[in-house]
Write a protein that holds these residues in place. Structure first.
Motif, PDB file in Angstrom:
ATOM      1  N   HIS A 213      -3.624  -2.881   8.214  1.00  0.00           N
ATOM      2  CA  HIS A 213      -4.635  -3.282   7.232  1.00  0.00           C
ATOM      3  C   HIS A 213      -4.116  -4.426   6.355  1.00  0.00           C
ATOM      4  CE1 HIS A 213      -7.769  -0.253   7.802  1.00  0.00           C
ATOM      5  NE2 HIS A 213      -6.849   0.685   7.864  1.00  0.00           N
TER       6      HIS A 213
ATOM      7  N   TYR B 127     -16.186   0.258   4.666  1.00  0.00           N
ATOM      8  CA  TYR B 127     -16.355   0.700   6.053  1.00  0.00           C
ATOM      9  C   TYR B 127     -17.794   0.476   6.513  1.00  0.00           C
ATOM     10  CZ  TYR B 127     -11.676   2.565   6.000  1.00  0.00           C
ATOM     11  OH  TYR B 127     -10.307   2.665   5.936  1.00  0.00           O
TER      12      TYR B 127
ATOM     13  N   ARG C  38      -7.878  14.497   4.334  1.00  0.00           N
ATOM     14  CA  ARG C  38      -8.310  14.370   5.719  1.00  0.00           C
ATOM     15  C   ARG C  38      -8.735  15.706   6.331  1.00  0.00           C
ATOM     16  NH1 ARG C  38      -7.135  10.325   9.185  1.00  0.00           N
ATOM     17  NH2 ARG C  38      -6.666  11.894  10.764  1.00  0.00           N
TER      18      ARG C  38
ATOM     19  N   SER D 297      -8.129   8.174  -0.396  1.00  0.00           N
ATOM     20  CA  SER D 297      -7.276   9.108  -1.117  1.00  0.00           C
ATOM     21  C   SER D 297      -7.841   9.457  -2.492  1.00  0.00           C
ATOM     22  CB  SER D 297      -5.874   8.510  -1.296  1.00  0.00           C
ATOM     23  OG  SER D 297      -5.137   9.274  -2.224  1.00  0.00           O
TER      24      SER D 297
ATOM     25  N   LEU E  53      -1.126   1.783   7.966  1.00  0.00           N
ATOM     26  CA  LEU E  53      -1.490   1.047   6.756  1.00  0.00           C
ATOM     27  C   LEU E  53      -1.074  -0.417   6.829  1.00  0.00           C
ATOM     28  CD1 LEU E  53      -0.549   3.621   3.958  1.00  0.00           C
ATOM     29  CD2 LEU E  53      -2.550   3.554   5.462  1.00  0.00           C
TER      30      LEU E  53
ATOM     31  N   TRP F  43       0.893  -1.166   0.000  1.00  0.00           N
ATOM     32  CA  TRP F  43       0.000   0.000   0.000  1.00  0.00           C
ATOM     33  C   TRP F  43       0.920   1.202   0.000  1.00  0.00           C
ATOM     34  CZ3 TRP F  43      -4.678   0.853   3.826  1.00  0.00           C
ATOM     35  CH2 TRP F  43      -5.373   2.003   3.452  1.00  0.00           C
TER      36      TRP F  43
ATOM     37  N   GLY G  45      -8.723   2.791   0.944  1.00  0.00           N
ATOM     38  CA  GLY G  45      -8.929   4.052   1.642  1.00  0.00           C
ATOM     39  C   GLY G  45      -9.629   5.114   0.809  1.00  0.00           C
TER      40      GLY G  45
END
Length: 361
Positions: free
Chosen positions: A177, A307, A213, A276, A174, A147, A274
């Motif tokens: 995960h 999620y 973020r 990004s 990361l 990742w 994620g």
């Protein structure tokens, strides 16, 4: 009857993910939020959720499960306190930072609530499709997990980059995960050998920050954790694993790549985990056998679906007494691996040249 949920910690994940996802899910009713910051509480109240300064307002008569989204160094402390109150806990990675914290969680769970661990990447549709290909690759020999972000250091100078609060850098963030995905695909197995290296070329510069973020600037000038971790693992079942996790790099786009090499073929997933915005333009899953590569169709799903998908079976897990102790056992294995990784990295570099990554003692 809906599961009564509280969100403890209203940072980016608590606000942007869990409050919204729980509110939208038919199985849950959000009954409370907790955060010491007045502005964060105000944001929860604006969503119609009663907000409190401390966890003292939460009890087993009014809350069935608490989603804990506090900084890493508070994960085990907050979760254990809730478990002792007989409130079950859903805790995102990292579940704990040391084996001592794992022991404390196990003790709290023994006569309290049930601890459930979040693992978003394993709930992705493309990762699940990859798992379906495993019988076709034969006996698995080697797995490559990566990742790598283009620019994605979370809040340089904030708690993510301070080892006393994060427990480590990108390996804990990361990398956790990736290790969860490994366990999902292959099942658990002890890791008998670990070689790890780390570097910190990007972590102290705001130019490499994760802009999506929307973190607030910090007056702490630099981080003291690694932004890149590279390692080689050997499992007890003979499968070798290459691992790379990077918050920042010189790549143009973020990429998450999982390659599984077997005796009869190789399966490979190229995507972006994620949220990004610097994403690979498409997700690609392939199966290669005897010189022929076949692209496997993937289900369409919005960014971040994994999620919300974690919540789909959560009510059932809460009712399953067999789940007690499972999350702690898995977390203990991961923490021991992380500790071994950092120990290898420390031993490989002279002290005056090594990044100040977390010692995990």
């Amino acid at each position: 009857m809906k599961v009564r949920a509280a969100v403890v910690g209203l940072g980016w994940a608590g606000r942007e993910l869990w409050l919204r996802l729980l509110s939208e899910h038919e199985d849950f009713e959000v009954v409370a939020a907790v955060d010491p910051d007045p502005a964060s509480r105000a944001a929860a109240v604006a969503m119609g959720v009663p907000a409190h300064t401390t966890m003292d307002a939460l009890g087993p008569r009014t809350v069935d499960i608490a989603v804990v989204a506090v900084p890493n160094h508070l994960h085990a402390e907050v979760a254990a306190a809730l478990l002792r109150r007989r409130i079950s806990v859903f805790l995102e990675k990292p579940v704990c930072l040391t084996t001592a914290e794992a022991d404390a969680l196990a003790a709290a769970e023994q006569n309290g609530g049930i601890l459930l661990a979040g693992s978003a990447a394993a709930h992705r549709g493309d990762v699940q499709k990859l798992a379906e290909l495993l019988p076709q690759v034969g006996r698995i020999r080697h797995v490559t997990l990566a990742w790598v972000r283009a620019r994605g250091v979370p809040q340089p100078g904030g708690w993510f980059t301070q080892r006393s609060k994060s427990g480590g850098g990108v390996l804990v963030d990361l990398g956790w995960h990736l290790l969860d995905v490994l366990t999902y695909l292959l099942g658990p197995a002890p890791v008998t050998q670990v070689i790890g290296s780390v570097s910190d070329d990007f972590v102290s510069s705001g130019a490499w920050s994760a802009t999506w973020r929307e973190d607030q600037p910090t007056d702490v000038p630099a981080g003291n954790v690694e932004d890149t971790a590279r390692g080689f693992l050997l499992r007890e079942d003979g499968i070798s694993v290459s691992l790379q996790a990077s918050w920042a790099s010189h790549e143009a786009l973020d990429a998450s790549v999982i390659t599984i090499e077997g005796s009869k073929g190789t399966a490979r997933l190229h995507c972006t985990f994620g949220f990004s915005p610097n994403r690979a333009p498409e997700r690609v899953l392939t199966l290669t056998r005897e010189g022929t590569t076949q692209q496997i169709p993937l289900p369409a799903e919005p960014i971040g679906t994994e999620y919300g998908r974690q919540l789909d079976g959560l009510a059932g897990l809460l009712a399953d007494p067999g789940r007690r102790g499972v999350a702690v056992a898995q977390a203990r294995n991961t923490v021991q691996l992380v500790e071994s990784f950092y120990a290898s990295a420390r031993a490989a570099r002279p002290a005056d040249h090594a990044p100040q990554f977390a010692p995990h003692r």
